[in-house]
Motif scaffolding. Structure first.
Motif, PDB file in Angstrom:
ATOM      1  N   VAL A   1     -36.575  26.676  19.146  1.00 33.33           N
ATOM      2  CA  VAL A   1     -37.637  25.946  18.458  1.00 33.33           C
ATOM      3  C   VAL A   1     -37.916  24.666  19.250  1.00 33.33           C
ATOM      4  N   LEU A   2     -39.189  24.399  19.507  1.00 36.10           N
ATOM      5  CA  LEU A   2     -39.575  23.278  20.358  1.00 36.10           C
ATOM      6  C   LEU A   2     -40.418  22.264  19.598  1.00 36.10           C
ATOM      7  N   THR A   3     -40.112  20.985  19.816  1.00 35.70           N
ATOM      8  CA  THR A   3     -40.925  19.929  19.219  1.00 35.70           C
ATOM      9  C   THR A   3     -42.161  19.631  20.060  1.00 35.70           C
ATOM     10  N   HIS A   4     -42.028  19.735  21.395  1.00 38.00           N
ATOM     11  CA  HIS A   4     -43.161  19.516  22.299  1.00 38.00           C
ATOM     12  C   HIS A   4     -42.751  19.936  23.700  1.00 38.00           C
ATOM     13  N   GLY A   5     -43.654  19.713  24.673  1.00 37.78           N
ATOM     14  CA  GLY A   5     -43.471  20.322  25.976  1.00 37.78           C
ATOM     15  C   GLY A   5     -42.983  19.425  27.091  1.00 37.78           C
TER      16      GLY A   5
ATOM     17  N   LYS B   1     -28.431  32.462  15.722  1.00 37.38           N
ATOM     18  CA  LYS B   1     -28.206  31.246  16.501  1.00 37.38           C
ATOM     19  C   LYS B   1     -29.542  30.605  16.850  1.00 37.38           C
ATOM     20  N   VAL B   2     -29.669  29.322  16.529  1.00 42.21           N
ATOM     21  CA  VAL B   2     -30.914  28.579  16.737  1.00 42.21           C
ATOM     22  C   VAL B   2     -30.616  27.374  17.626  1.00 42.21           C
ATOM     23  N   ILE B   3     -31.465  27.142  18.618  1.00 40.31           N
ATOM     24  CA  ILE B   3     -31.344  25.945  19.444  1.00 40.31           C
ATOM     25  C   ILE B   3     -32.705  25.256  19.497  1.00 40.31           C
ATOM     26  N   VAL B   4     -32.688  23.938  19.415  1.00 41.61           N
ATOM     27  CA  VAL B   4     -33.902  23.121  19.411  1.00 41.61           C
ATOM     28  C   VAL B   4     -33.946  22.293  20.688  1.00 41.61           C
ATOM     29  N   ASP B   5     -35.091  22.297  21.364  1.00 42.92           N
ATOM     30  CA  ASP B   5     -35.318  21.478  22.555  1.00 42.92           C
ATOM     31  C   ASP B   5     -34.174  21.588  23.567  1.00 42.92           C
ATOM     32  N   PRO B   6     -33.997  22.773  24.161  1.00 43.32           N
ATOM     33  CA  PRO B   6     -32.817  23.022  25.006  1.00 43.32           C
ATOM     34  C   PRO B   6     -32.908  22.414  26.410  1.00 43.32           C
ATOM     35  N   PHE B   7     -32.839  21.097  26.477  1.00 46.16           N
ATOM     36  CA  PHE B   7     -32.805  20.367  27.742  1.00 46.16           C
ATOM     37  C   PHE B   7     -31.353  20.316  28.208  1.00 46.16           C
ATOM     38  N   ILE B   8     -31.019  21.195  29.143  1.00 48.85           N
ATOM     39  CA  ILE B   8     -29.637  21.348  29.609  1.00 48.85           C
ATOM     40  C   ILE B   8     -29.544  21.006  31.096  1.00 48.85           C
ATOM     41  N   THR B   9     -30.252  21.757  31.932  1.00 47.89           N
ATOM     42  CA  THR B   9     -30.276  21.485  33.366  1.00 47.89           C
ATOM     43  C   THR B   9     -30.937  20.129  33.620  1.00 47.89           C
ATOM     44  N   GLY B  10     -30.253  19.259  34.340  1.00 52.95           N
ATOM     45  CA  GLY B  10     -30.794  17.934  34.608  1.00 52.95           C
ATOM     46  C   GLY B  10     -30.489  16.915  33.533  1.00 52.95           C
ATOM     47  N   ASN B  11     -29.827  17.337  32.476  1.00 53.22           N
ATOM     48  CA  ASN B  11     -29.430  16.427  31.404  1.00 53.22           C
ATOM     49  C   ASN B  11     -27.995  15.980  31.663  1.00 53.22           C
ATOM     50  N   PRO B  12     -27.794  14.735  32.079  1.00 48.27           N
ATOM     51  CA  PRO B  12     -26.444  14.289  32.424  1.00 48.27           C
ATOM     52  C   PRO B  12     -25.488  14.243  31.242  1.00 48.27           C
TER      53      PRO B  12
ATOM     54  N   PHE C   1     -24.834  18.649  18.211  1.00 50.66           N
ATOM     55  CA  PHE C   1     -25.694  17.840  19.084  1.00 50.66           C
ATOM     56  C   PHE C   1     -25.296  18.106  20.535  1.00 50.66           C
ATOM     57  N   HIS C   2     -26.307  18.242  21.410  1.00 51.30           N
ATOM     58  CA  HIS C   2     -26.032  18.561  22.809  1.00 51.30           C
ATOM     59  C   HIS C   2     -26.656  17.568  23.781  1.00 51.30           C
ATOM     60  N   GLY C   3     -26.875  16.348  23.347  1.00 49.83           N
ATOM     61  CA  GLY C   3     -27.465  15.346  24.218  1.00 49.83           C
ATOM     62  C   GLY C   3     -28.975  15.333  24.134  1.00 49.83           C
ATOM     63  N   GLN C   4     -29.559  14.144  24.384  1.00 46.42           N
ATOM     64  CA  GLN C   4     -31.002  13.904  24.266  1.00 46.42           C
ATOM     65  C   GLN C   4     -31.491  14.326  22.878  1.00 46.42           C
ATOM     66  N   SER C   5     -32.285  15.385  22.743  1.00 46.06           N
ATOM     67  CA  SER C   5     -32.775  15.813  21.428  1.00 46.06           C
ATOM     68  C   SER C   5     -32.368  17.237  21.094  1.00 46.06           C
ATOM     69  N   CYS C   6     -31.468  17.796  21.869  1.00 45.49           N
ATOM     70  CA  CYS C   6     -31.065  19.192  21.690  1.00 45.49           C
ATOM     71  C   CYS C   6     -30.012  19.323  20.602  1.00 45.49           C
ATOM     72  N   ILE C   7     -30.298  20.195  19.636  1.00 44.40           N
ATOM     73  CA  ILE C   7     -29.316  20.526  18.605  1.00 44.40           C
ATOM     74  C   ILE C   7     -29.247  22.042  18.476  1.00 44.40           C
ATOM     75  N   SER C   8     -28.177  22.520  17.879  1.00 49.48           N
ATOM     76  CA  SER C   8     -28.058  23.951  17.607  1.00 49.48           C
ATOM     77  C   SER C   8     -27.320  24.160  16.303  1.00 49.48           C
ATOM     78  N   PHE C   9     -27.579  25.310  15.682  1.00 54.31           N
ATOM     79  CA  PHE C   9     -26.867  25.679  14.463  1.00 54.31           C
ATOM     80  C   PHE C   9     -26.935  27.191  14.312  1.00 54.31           C
ATOM     81  N   GLU C  10     -26.098  27.715  13.432  1.00 55.17           N
ATOM     82  CA  GLU C  10     -26.124  29.138  13.117  1.00 55.17           C
ATOM     83  C   GLU C  10     -26.323  29.289  11.622  1.00 55.17           C
ATOM     84  N   ALA C  11     -27.297  30.087  11.236  1.00 56.57           N
ATOM     85  CA  ALA C  11     -27.594  30.333   9.822  1.00 56.57           C
ATOM     86  C   ALA C  11     -27.955  31.799   9.655  1.00 56.57           C
ATOM     87  N   ASN C  12     -27.418  32.417   8.626  1.00 49.08           N
ATOM     88  CA  ASN C  12     -27.646  33.851   8.394  1.00 49.08           C
ATOM     89  C   ASN C  12     -27.326  34.687   9.629  1.00 49.08           C
ATOM     90  N   ASP C  13     -26.245  34.277  10.308  1.00 47.25           N
ATOM     91  CA  ASP C  13     -25.764  34.980  11.512  1.00 47.25           C
ATOM     92  C   ASP C  13     -26.760  34.939  12.666  1.00 47.25           C
TER      93      ASP C  13
END
Length: 227
Positions: free
Chosen positions: A45-49, A19-30, A5-17
């Motif tokens: 992978v994005l859930t929405h915009g 790397k996947v990241i979901v909703d990468p809200f990083i800049t501006g995310n305290p 978990f990376h804050g807000q709704s961002c998650i990441s995982f590695e499968a079959n070598d």
């Protein structure tokens, strides 16, 4: 497998070598633990915009060459920003990628992006995500209110790990999220997301945990759940 978990709704995982990241809200995310210049990704992978979900997708996709998987309107929008490596999917669609399967399911929310000049771009329906990774199923509910078809989604795809918003105001709050987990989704493990990033969505996850019948893991940005 570890899912981080990376804050807000961002998650990441590695499968079959991969790397996947979901909703990468990083800049501006305290609350983010990530440095966008150091993140590596094969798939985004994005859930929405909305800005707190689309986040750093453009910069990250351009730097890494990651394939962006999102709703068609969002893929078309990203193409206008120079992101050419995109794969459109829509609600109900299921597809196998190198990391595993992803299925887009409904979420009840809005979906747009506000440009720097203040203009608003409508980006189609929001969605939740079902990841099938070998024997494990992850349900990322995205931004959503409570809806009874969460039960149908979980009946079709019994959930090992669920990420569910609890922030209220813009999404479900604690009461509706705990109801969804207890009565509809019934996952092995639940992780609350989309809270505390801003004042409007301040919540106490311990209260949520106390209302859930099953296992809840409250994790901080940078921490992981093991499946």
């Amino acid at each position: 497998m570890e899912v981080t978990f990376h804050g807000q709704s961002c998650i990441s995982f590695e499968a079959n070598d991969k790397k996947v990241i979901v909703d990468p809200f990083i800049t501006g995310n305290p609350l983010s633990d990530l440095n966008v210049e150091e993140v590596e990704a094969d798939f985004i992978v994005l859930t929405h915009g909305h800005g707190d979900h689309l986040g750093d997708t453009i910069a990250l996709a351009k730097r890494t060459g990651a394939l962006v998987i999102a709703l068609p309107e969002l893929i078309d929008y990203l193409a206008t920003k120079g992101v050419e490596n995109g794969h459109p999917m829509n609600i109900g669609g299921n597809r196998t990628f190198d990391f595993g399967q992803v299925k887009f399911v409904q979420a009840f929310h809005s979906n747009s992006y506000t440009e720097e000049d203040g203009s608003i771009v409508y980006l189609g329906m929001p969605c939740g995500l079902i990841f099938t990774l070998g024997e494990k199923v992850i349900y990322h509910a995205g931004d959503t209110g409570l809806f009874s078809d969460m039960k149908l989604i979980a009946d079709r795809h019994p959930v090992n790990l669920c990420f569910i918003p609890i922030g209220d105001n813009f999404t479900m709050g604690i009461d509706d999220a705990s109801y969804a987990i207890n009565h509809f989704i019934k996952p092995d493990i639940t992780v609350p997301i989309h809270y505390d990033t801003f004042d409007l969505i301040k919540q106490d996850p311990e209260v949520f945990k106390s209302k859930v019948d099953g296992k809840v893991e409250i994790i901080q940005p940078g921490e992981s759940v093991t499946l």
